[in-house]
Design a protein around this motif. Structure first.
Motif, PDB file in Angstrom:
ATOM      1  N   ALA A  92       0.833  -1.203   0.000  1.00  0.00           N
ATOM      2  CA  ALA A  92       0.000   0.000   0.000  1.00  0.00           C
ATOM      3  C   ALA A  92       0.867   1.253   0.000  1.00  0.00           C
ATOM      4  CB  ALA A  92      -0.936  -0.011   1.204  1.00  0.00           C
ATOM      5  N   GLN A  93       1.901   1.264   0.826  1.00  0.00           N
ATOM      6  CA  GLN A  93       2.777   2.427   0.905  1.00  0.00           C
ATOM      7  C   GLN A  93       3.606   2.609  -0.360  1.00  0.00           C
ATOM      8  OE1 GLN A  93       5.026   1.777   4.502  1.00  0.00           O
ATOM      9  NE2 GLN A  93       3.187   1.803   5.790  1.00  0.00           N
ATOM     10  N   ALA A  94       3.877   1.509  -1.067  1.00  0.00           N
ATOM     11  CA  ALA A  94       4.681   1.576  -2.288  1.00  0.00           C
ATOM     12  C   ALA A  94       3.837   1.904  -3.520  1.00  0.00           C
ATOM     13  CB  ALA A  94       5.403   0.251  -2.503  1.00  0.00           C
ATOM     14  N   GLY A  95       2.549   2.084  -3.348  1.00  0.00           N
ATOM     15  CA  GLY A  95       1.692   2.439  -4.475  1.00  0.00           C
ATOM     16  C   GLY A  95       1.220   1.275  -5.312  1.00  0.00           C
ATOM     17  N   VAL A  96       1.406   0.040  -4.815  1.00  0.00           N
ATOM     18  CA  VAL A  96       0.963  -1.143  -5.549  1.00  0.00           C
ATOM     19  C   VAL A  96      -0.554  -1.290  -5.419  1.00  0.00           C
ATOM     20  CG1 VAL A  96       1.080  -3.677  -5.663  1.00  0.00           C
ATOM     21  CG2 VAL A  96       3.160  -2.337  -5.258  1.00  0.00           C
ATOM     22  N   ARG A  97      -1.217  -1.550  -6.532  1.00  0.00           N
ATOM     23  CA  ARG A  97      -2.670  -1.788  -6.519  1.00  0.00           C
ATOM     24  C   ARG A  97      -2.928  -3.277  -6.664  1.00  0.00           C
ATOM     25  NH1 ARG A  97      -7.254  -2.079 -10.343  1.00  0.00           N
ATOM     26  NH2 ARG A  97      -5.795  -2.114 -12.099  1.00  0.00           N
ATOM     27  N   LEU A  98      -3.704  -3.843  -5.750  1.00  0.00           N
ATOM     28  CA  LEU A  98      -4.040  -5.261  -5.812  1.00  0.00           C
ATOM     29  C   LEU A  98      -5.311  -5.473  -6.615  1.00  0.00           C
ATOM     30  CD1 LEU A  98      -3.511  -8.192  -4.874  1.00  0.00           C
ATOM     31  CD2 LEU A  98      -4.974  -7.708  -2.897  1.00  0.00           C
ATOM     32  N   LYS A  99      -5.251  -6.455  -7.511  1.00  0.00           N
ATOM     33  CA  LYS A  99      -6.401  -6.835  -8.316  1.00  0.00           C
ATOM     34  C   LYS A  99      -6.488  -8.351  -8.291  1.00  0.00           C
ATOM     35  CE  LYS A  99      -8.018  -6.893 -13.139  1.00  0.00           C
ATOM     36  NZ  LYS A  99      -9.393  -6.415 -12.893  1.00  0.00           N
ATOM     37  N   ILE A 100      -7.697  -8.883  -8.252  1.00  0.00           N
ATOM     38  CA  ILE A 100      -7.890 -10.329  -8.279  1.00  0.00           C
ATOM     39  C   ILE A 100      -8.600 -10.703  -9.573  1.00  0.00           C
ATOM     40  CG2 ILE A 100      -8.896 -12.330  -7.135  1.00  0.00           C
ATOM     41  CD1 ILE A 100      -6.715 -10.958  -5.496  1.00  0.00           C
ATOM     42  N   ILE A 101      -8.083 -11.737 -10.243  1.00  0.00           N
ATOM     43  CA  ILE A 101      -8.809 -12.304 -11.379  1.00  0.00           C
ATOM     44  C   ILE A 101      -9.206 -13.727 -10.995  1.00  0.00           C
ATOM     45  CG2 ILE A 101      -7.598 -10.844 -13.029  1.00  0.00           C
ATOM     46  CD1 ILE A 101      -5.976 -13.258 -13.913  1.00  0.00           C
ATOM     47  N   GLY A 102     -10.385 -14.148 -11.435  1.00  0.00           N
ATOM     48  CA  GLY A 102     -10.926 -15.432 -11.021  1.00  0.00           C
ATOM     49  C   GLY A 102     -11.999 -15.247  -9.955  1.00  0.00           C
ATOM     50  N   ARG A 121      -8.265  -1.210   0.109  1.00  0.00           N
ATOM     51  CA  ARG A 121      -7.211  -0.351   0.651  1.00  0.00           C
ATOM     52  C   ARG A 121      -6.258   0.148  -0.431  1.00  0.00           C
ATOM     53  NH1 ARG A 121      -2.862  -1.741   5.468  1.00  0.00           N
ATOM     54  NH2 ARG A 121      -1.702   0.216   5.278  1.00  0.00           N
ATOM     55  N   THR A 122      -6.017  -0.653  -1.472  1.00  0.00           N
ATOM     56  CA  THR A 122      -5.050  -0.276  -2.500  1.00  0.00           C
ATOM     57  C   THR A 122      -5.701   0.252  -3.771  1.00  0.00           C
ATOM     58  OG1 THR A 122      -4.992  -2.532  -3.411  1.00  0.00           O
ATOM     59  CG2 THR A 122      -3.417  -2.012  -1.656  1.00  0.00           C
ATOM     60  N   SER A 123      -7.010   0.397  -3.754  1.00  0.00           N
ATOM     61  CA  SER A 123      -7.734   0.743  -4.985  1.00  0.00           C
ATOM     62  C   SER A 123      -7.328   2.087  -5.570  1.00  0.00           C
ATOM     63  CB  SER A 123      -9.248   0.730  -4.731  1.00  0.00           C
ATOM     64  OG  SER A 123      -9.589   1.695  -3.747  1.00  0.00           O
ATOM     65  N   GLY A 124      -6.885   3.014  -4.723  1.00  0.00           N
ATOM     66  CA  GLY A 124      -6.510   4.335  -5.229  1.00  0.00           C
ATOM     67  C   GLY A 124      -5.065   4.444  -5.649  1.00  0.00           C
ATOM     68  N   ASN A 125      -4.294   3.365  -5.518  1.00  0.00           N
ATOM     69  CA  ASN A 125      -2.876   3.413  -5.868  1.00  0.00           C
ATOM     70  C   ASN A 125      -2.678   3.435  -7.372  1.00  0.00           C
ATOM     71  OD1 ASN A 125      -2.316   3.368  -3.173  1.00  0.00           O
ATOM     72  ND2 ASN A 125      -1.596   1.254  -3.112  1.00  0.00           N
ATOM     73  N   SER A 126      -1.647   4.106  -7.814  1.00  0.00           N
ATOM     74  CA  SER A 126      -1.415   4.279  -9.253  1.00  0.00           C
ATOM     75  C   SER A 126      -0.083   3.700  -9.709  1.00  0.00           C
ATOM     76  CB  SER A 126      -1.474   5.770  -9.612  1.00  0.00           C
ATOM     77  OG  SER A 126      -0.532   6.506  -8.853  1.00  0.00           O
ATOM     78  N   GLY A 127       0.589   2.921  -8.831  1.00  0.00           N
ATOM     79  CA  GLY A 127       1.837   2.292  -9.232  1.00  0.00           C
ATOM     80  C   GLY A 127       1.576   0.974  -9.936  1.00  0.00           C
ATOM     81  N   THR A 128       2.461   0.031  -9.748  1.00  0.00           N
ATOM     82  CA  THR A 128       2.303  -1.292 -10.366  1.00  0.00           C
ATOM     83  C   THR A 128       1.017  -1.958  -9.884  1.00  0.00           C
ATOM     84  OG1 THR A 128       4.708  -1.589 -10.480  1.00  0.00           O
ATOM     85  CG2 THR A 128       3.355  -3.575 -10.638  1.00  0.00           C
TER      86      THR A 128
END
Length: 229
Positions: A92-102, A121-128
């Motif tokens: 979260a602090q590094a800007g990583v956005r989590l996405k799940i497929i499946g 929590r990570t939905s607003g992140n714009s990094g990887t």
């Protein structure tokens, strides 16, 4: 990018294979192999961020993995929970956005709750973007996408693509499989149509950010023709 400049990968996917073999070679329980596999995930996600990837998709749990022994499935679920709890702050602090497929909602309620909190929590992140394939099978994904496209109108490659789980990610550039196996195992079959493929003998627990960097360098040397000359 100039016409002669090598292409840079935006989206890489990895079939993380070899945890069990790694453990067997060392006369250790399979659970230890899965634990070391989680450590490899940490290394590679950090590496993907440092290397500037827009998206990294990892094959964590397939629809076929339910056929494994109940104890092993339980171990995998426990590792997933611990991974989310221990690494979410860093991502979260590094800007990583989590996405799940499946279909992750097929898991137990505690896992579903953890996953959904991490996504939120990570939905607003714009990094990887870290896309994790959970209870994922590509044939099922394509069937679901085609059904949704049919409900909306004409079925074309474009309308199916728009309904895939990965529709909001860049096109897949490079698909890596570790452990020496040379097959796609029902992973991103549609998305891999024109992706570059790389198969390595390195077992997943031994895979590092350096291996990822080498794969990206190899990608830059390939000429992508998309069916043309």
């Amino acid at each position: 990018m100039s016409q002669n400049e090598p292409a840079k990968a935006r989206h890489v996917a990895i079939i993380m294979d070899g945890n069990g073999r790694w453990a067997k070679q060392r006369h250790l329980p399979r659970a230890v192999g899965h634990q070391r596999g989680v450590e490899a995930v940490r290394r590679v996600v950090r590496g993907a961020r440092e290397l500037g990837l827009e998206a990294l998709t990892l094959y964590a749990f397939s629809t076929e993995n339910w056929r494994r022994p109940e104890e092993e499935v339980s171990d995998l679920m426990g590792l997933m929970k611990r991974f989310i709890l221990s690494d979410l702050d860093e991502f979260a602090q590094a800007g990583v956005r989590l996405k799940i497929i499946g279909d992750y909602k097929a898991f137990t309620p505690d896992v579903v709750e953890l996953v959904e909190k991490a996504i939120q929590r990570t939905s607003g992140n714009s990094g990887t973007t870290l896309a994790v394939a959970l209870n994922y099978g590509s044939q099922d994904e394509i069937a679901r996408a085609a059904a949704r496209a049919a409900e909306k109108g004409t079925i074309t490659p474009e309308t199916i693509s728009a309904e895939l789980d990965t529709a909001d990610l860049p096109p897949l550039d490079l698909l890596i499989r570790t452990s020496g196996e040379v097959r796609l195992s029902n992973f991103l079959l549609w998305q891999a149509a024109y992706a570059e493929l790389l198969f390595t003998d390195v077992l997943w627990p031994d895979f590092t950010a350096e291996h990822l960097g080498q794969a990206l360098e190899a990608f830059r040397t390939r000429e992508r023709r998309y069916g043309g000359r």
